[in-house]
Design a protein around this motif. Structure first.
Motif, PDB file in Angstrom:
ATOM      1  N   ALA A 325       0.749  -1.323  -0.125  1.00 41.02           N
ATOM      2  CA  ALA A 325      -0.012   0.025  -0.054  1.00 41.02           C
ATOM      3  C   ALA A 325       0.799   1.053   0.032  1.00 41.02           C
ATOM      4  CB  ALA A 325      -0.970  -0.017   1.284  1.00 41.02           C
ATOM      5  N   VAL A 326       1.991   1.348   0.924  1.00 33.19           N
ATOM      6  CA  VAL A 326       2.940   2.273   0.912  1.00 33.19           C
ATOM      7  C   VAL A 326       3.600   2.516  -0.527  1.00 33.19           C
ATOM      8  CG1 VAL A 326       4.698   3.643   2.023  1.00 33.19           C
ATOM      9  CG2 VAL A 326       3.177   2.402   3.180  1.00 33.19           C
ATOM     10  N   ARG A 327       3.987   1.387  -1.142  1.00 29.79           N
ATOM     11  CA  ARG A 327       4.466   1.765  -2.409  1.00 29.79           C
ATOM     12  C   ARG A 327       3.721   2.294  -3.622  1.00 29.79           C
ATOM     13  NH1 ARG A 327       7.778  -4.175  -2.454  1.00 29.79           N
ATOM     14  NH2 ARG A 327       9.668  -3.352  -1.234  1.00 29.79           N
ATOM     15  N   GLU A 328       2.471   1.800  -3.525  1.00 25.66           N
ATOM     16  CA  GLU A 328       1.466   2.296  -4.341  1.00 25.66           C
ATOM     17  C   GLU A 328       1.238   3.744  -4.038  1.00 25.66           C
ATOM     18  OE1 GLU A 328      -2.226   0.105  -3.901  1.00 25.66           O
ATOM     19  OE2 GLU A 328      -1.365  -1.740  -4.772  1.00 25.66           O
ATOM     20  N   PHE A 329       1.265   4.277  -2.753  1.00 25.67           N
ATOM     21  CA  PHE A 329       0.995   5.427  -2.489  1.00 25.67           C
ATOM     22  C   PHE A 329       2.187   6.478  -3.318  1.00 25.67           C
ATOM     23  CE2 PHE A 329       2.822   8.826   0.268  1.00 25.67           C
ATOM     24  CZ  PHE A 329       1.738   9.880   0.114  1.00 25.67           C
ATOM     25  N   CYS A 330       3.391   5.823  -3.025  1.00 25.16           N
ATOM     26  CA  CYS A 330       4.454   6.536  -3.507  1.00 25.16           C
ATOM     27  C   CYS A 330       4.435   6.712  -5.261  1.00 25.16           C
ATOM     28  CB  CYS A 330       5.844   5.878  -3.070  1.00 25.16           C
ATOM     29  SG  CYS A 330       6.208   5.997  -1.363  1.00 25.16           S
ATOM     30  N   GLU A 331       4.264   5.518  -5.761  1.00 23.20           N
ATOM     31  CA  GLU A 331       4.100   5.713  -7.180  1.00 23.20           C
ATOM     32  C   GLU A 331       2.952   6.553  -7.737  1.00 23.20           C
ATOM     33  OE1 GLU A 331       3.392   1.549  -8.175  1.00 23.20           O
ATOM     34  OE2 GLU A 331       5.410   0.718  -7.629  1.00 23.20           O
ATOM     35  N   ALA A 332       2.031   6.734  -6.890  1.00 22.35           N
ATOM     36  CA  ALA A 332       0.813   7.689  -7.337  1.00 22.35           C
ATOM     37  C   ALA A 332       1.373   9.001  -7.086  1.00 22.35           C
ATOM     38  CB  ALA A 332      -0.208   7.472  -6.332  1.00 22.35           C
ATOM     39  N   GLN A 333       2.326   9.151  -6.637  1.00 22.77           N
ATOM     40  CA  GLN A 333       2.946  10.648  -6.126  1.00 22.77           C
ATOM     41  C   GLN A 333       4.052  10.906  -7.174  1.00 22.77           C
ATOM     42  OE1 GLN A 333       1.211  12.598  -4.152  1.00 22.77           O
ATOM     43  NE2 GLN A 333       0.023  10.607  -3.817  1.00 22.77           N
ATOM     44  N   GLY A 334       4.216   9.657  -8.119  1.00 22.13           N
ATOM     45  CA  GLY A 334       5.374  10.047  -8.918  1.00 22.13           C
ATOM     46  C   GLY A 334       6.948   9.658  -8.468  1.00 22.13           C
ATOM     47  N   THR A 335       7.049   9.076  -7.365  1.00 28.67           N
ATOM     48  CA  THR A 335       8.396   8.785  -6.877  1.00 28.67           C
ATOM     49  C   THR A 335       8.398   7.178  -6.805  1.00 28.67           C
ATOM     50  OG1 THR A 335       7.598   8.828  -4.611  1.00 28.67           O
ATOM     51  CG2 THR A 335       8.263  11.070  -5.735  1.00 28.67           C
ATOM     52  N   LYS A 336       9.708   6.860  -6.582  1.00 28.56           N
ATOM     53  CA  LYS A 336       9.864   5.254  -6.226  1.00 28.56           C
ATOM     54  C   LYS A 336      10.789   5.348  -5.083  1.00 28.56           C
ATOM     55  CE  LYS A 336       9.887   3.618 -11.180  1.00 28.56           C
ATOM     56  NZ  LYS A 336      10.356   2.892 -12.017  1.00 28.56           N
ATOM     57  N   ASN A 337      10.102   4.921  -3.840  1.00 33.21           N
ATOM     58  CA  ASN A 337      10.944   4.925  -2.573  1.00 33.21           C
ATOM     59  C   ASN A 337      11.229   3.652  -1.995  1.00 33.21           C
ATOM     60  OD1 ASN A 337       8.847   7.384  -2.966  1.00 33.21           O
ATOM     61  ND2 ASN A 337      10.429   8.144  -1.720  1.00 33.21           N
ATOM     62  N   ILE A 338      12.270   3.531  -1.087  1.00 33.48           N
ATOM     63  CA  ILE A 338      12.631   2.310  -0.574  1.00 33.48           C
ATOM     64  C   ILE A 338      11.616   2.294   0.790  1.00 33.48           C
ATOM     65  CG2 ILE A 338      13.966   1.211   1.107  1.00 33.48           C
ATOM     66  CD1 ILE A 338      16.436   2.439  -0.409  1.00 33.48           C
ATOM     67  N   VAL A 339      10.918   1.010   0.719  1.00 33.82           N
ATOM     68  CA  VAL A 339       9.797   0.833   1.737  1.00 33.82           C
ATOM     69  C   VAL A 339      10.347  -0.608   2.492  1.00 33.82           C
ATOM     70  CG1 VAL A 339       7.466   0.458   2.452  1.00 33.82           C
ATOM     71  CG2 VAL A 339       8.040   1.993   0.405  1.00 33.82           C
ATOM     72  N   TYR A 340      10.613  -0.563   3.640  1.00 31.97           N
ATOM     73  CA  TYR A 340      11.230  -1.908   4.249  1.00 31.97           C
ATOM     74  C   TYR A 340       9.963  -2.163   5.189  1.00 31.97           C
ATOM     75  CZ  TYR A 340      15.830  -0.833   3.191  1.00 31.97           C
ATOM     76  OH  TYR A 340      17.168  -0.527   2.458  1.00 31.97           O
ATOM     77  N   GLY A 341       9.610  -3.511   5.298  1.00 34.06           N
ATOM     78  CA  GLY A 341       8.718  -4.101   6.337  1.00 34.06           C
ATOM     79  C   GLY A 341       9.172  -4.816   7.506  1.00 34.06           C
ATOM     80  N   VAL A 342       8.652  -4.496   8.585  1.00 37.19           N
ATOM     81  CA  VAL A 342       9.178  -5.364   9.758  1.00 37.19           C
ATOM     82  C   VAL A 342       8.057  -5.945  10.468  1.00 37.19           C
ATOM     83  CG1 VAL A 342      10.999  -3.770   9.984  1.00 37.19           C
ATOM     84  CG2 VAL A 342       8.998  -3.165  11.089  1.00 37.19           C
TER      85      VAL A 342
END
Length: 342
Positions: A325-342
């Motif tokens: 979900a967080v990756r989809e949010f970033c993509e919707a803003q036009g960015t590709k961010n590192i998202v780590y899961g714990v």
């Protein structure tokens, strides 16, 4: 037991106090977040932060302290909690000496039901566990000499400032700059053969910038005579949003349960070796938009003269189930961010 979503009265900051299981769960989660963020050298020292947090655990202090206070804006422990651990580590040896032999304390605790003997034993165990621990500095500046060009009367320095900001966030400023001897009558760094030491004026100057970004800091430093700025980077630990109500509107829809959280680690940098401007931050707004016309002109003039560019990024740590979900949010803003899961 106080639920972490309950806000206790506090005139200085919006805070909550966690006790019992909630306290232990928060400390463990914060430790896992910091470990999972995989922070590089542009951020405050992750291992020291993790150690600092571990020392706040009720498993370590054994109930000697009543809960832990959380700054709800940053999601991190309040300043008081960080300084408490610092103080306890600094006096650990002294306290252990006063308490005496652990074996004798254990003997008295077994023989007597008096609470004082149990407390003294817990104190000995606590100070034994934390003695000598390397903790995160709450305000520290180091200056390292990189090289000297004697023919140009110029020295090159690397400056690192670690600070717990007034906002409750940990920040690290990394600054590469050159100073020309004699060009500025108040030099920011004193050079003595192979050692370098920052001046009080320079420390005071940088401390004022810690709530702002690298572009603003660059603009201010570039305006000082005798200085040539090559790089300014700011790495930030936090905020960590622990509940939907605390998160900004752009992120609140991502929360999918009571144990959901979003931890963020921003990095912004101005440097002369960045190929082109790049904004990979789905949330932030460039500080240059908030500068005065004079500061903005100084910044842009220095950019052109030194050929510097700006880079912005933000990494996230969230529960594993929230990563998509967080990756989809970033993509919707036009960015590709590192998202780590714990």
């Amino acid at each position: 037991m106080v639920d972490e979503r309950e806000i206790l009265p506090n005139t200085a900051i919006k805070s909550a106090t966690l006790e019992g299981e909630a306290e232990a769960a928060y400390v463990e989660r914060l430790y896992r977040i910091l470990r999972g963020a995989r922070l590089n050298l542009y951020y405050p020292d992750s291992r020291k932060l993790q150690t600092h947090v571990r020392c706040m655990s009720p498993q370590v202090h054994r109930g000697l302290y009543d809960g832990i206070a959380i700054n709800l804006d940053s999601g991190l422990p309040t300043y008081r909690e960080w300084t408490r651990v610092q103080t306890d580590v600094s006096i650990a040896d002294e306290q252990l000496h006063k308490l005496g032999a652990r074996r004798e304390l254990e003997r008295k605790a077994r023989r007597s039901d008096e609470p004082i003997h149990q407390k003294l034993l817990k104190k000995h165990q606590y100070y034994s566990d934390i003695r000598g621990k390397e903790l995160s500095p709450l305000g520290n500046m180091d200056v390292a000499l990189r090289r000297v060009e004697h023919e140009k009367n110029t020295a090159y320095f690397h400056v690192v400032l670690d600070k717990l900001d007034a906002s409750g966030l940990f920040v690290r400023y990394s600054i590469d700059l050159a100073q020309t001897s004699g060009a500025w009558n108040k030099q920011v760094v004193r050079l003595d053969e192979e050692t370098a030491e920052h001046t009080e004026e320079f420390q005071s100057l940088i401390y004022k910038f810690t709530s702002l970004d690298s572009e603003f800091t660059f603009a201010k430093l570039a305006g000082l005579g005798g200085l040539s700025v090559e790089r300014v980077a700011k790495g930030t630990v936090g905020p960590i949003y622990l509940a939907r109500e605390q998160a900004p509107a752009a992120l609140s829809h991502l929360f999918d349960g009571d144990d959901a959280f979003v931890a963020m680690f921003a990095l912004d940098m101005v440097a002369n070796d960045i190929a082109e401007d790049r904004d990979n931050d789905p949330l932030d707004v460039a500080m240059t938009e908030k500068m005065s016309p004079e500061a903005k002109q100084t910044f842009h003039t220095a950019r052109e003269r030194l050929g510097v560019r700006t880079f912005r990024d933000r990494k996230f740590v969230v529960p594993r189930r929230m990563v998509p979900a967080v990756r989809e949010f970033c993509e919707a803003q036009g960015t590709k961010n590192i998202v780590y899961g714990v």
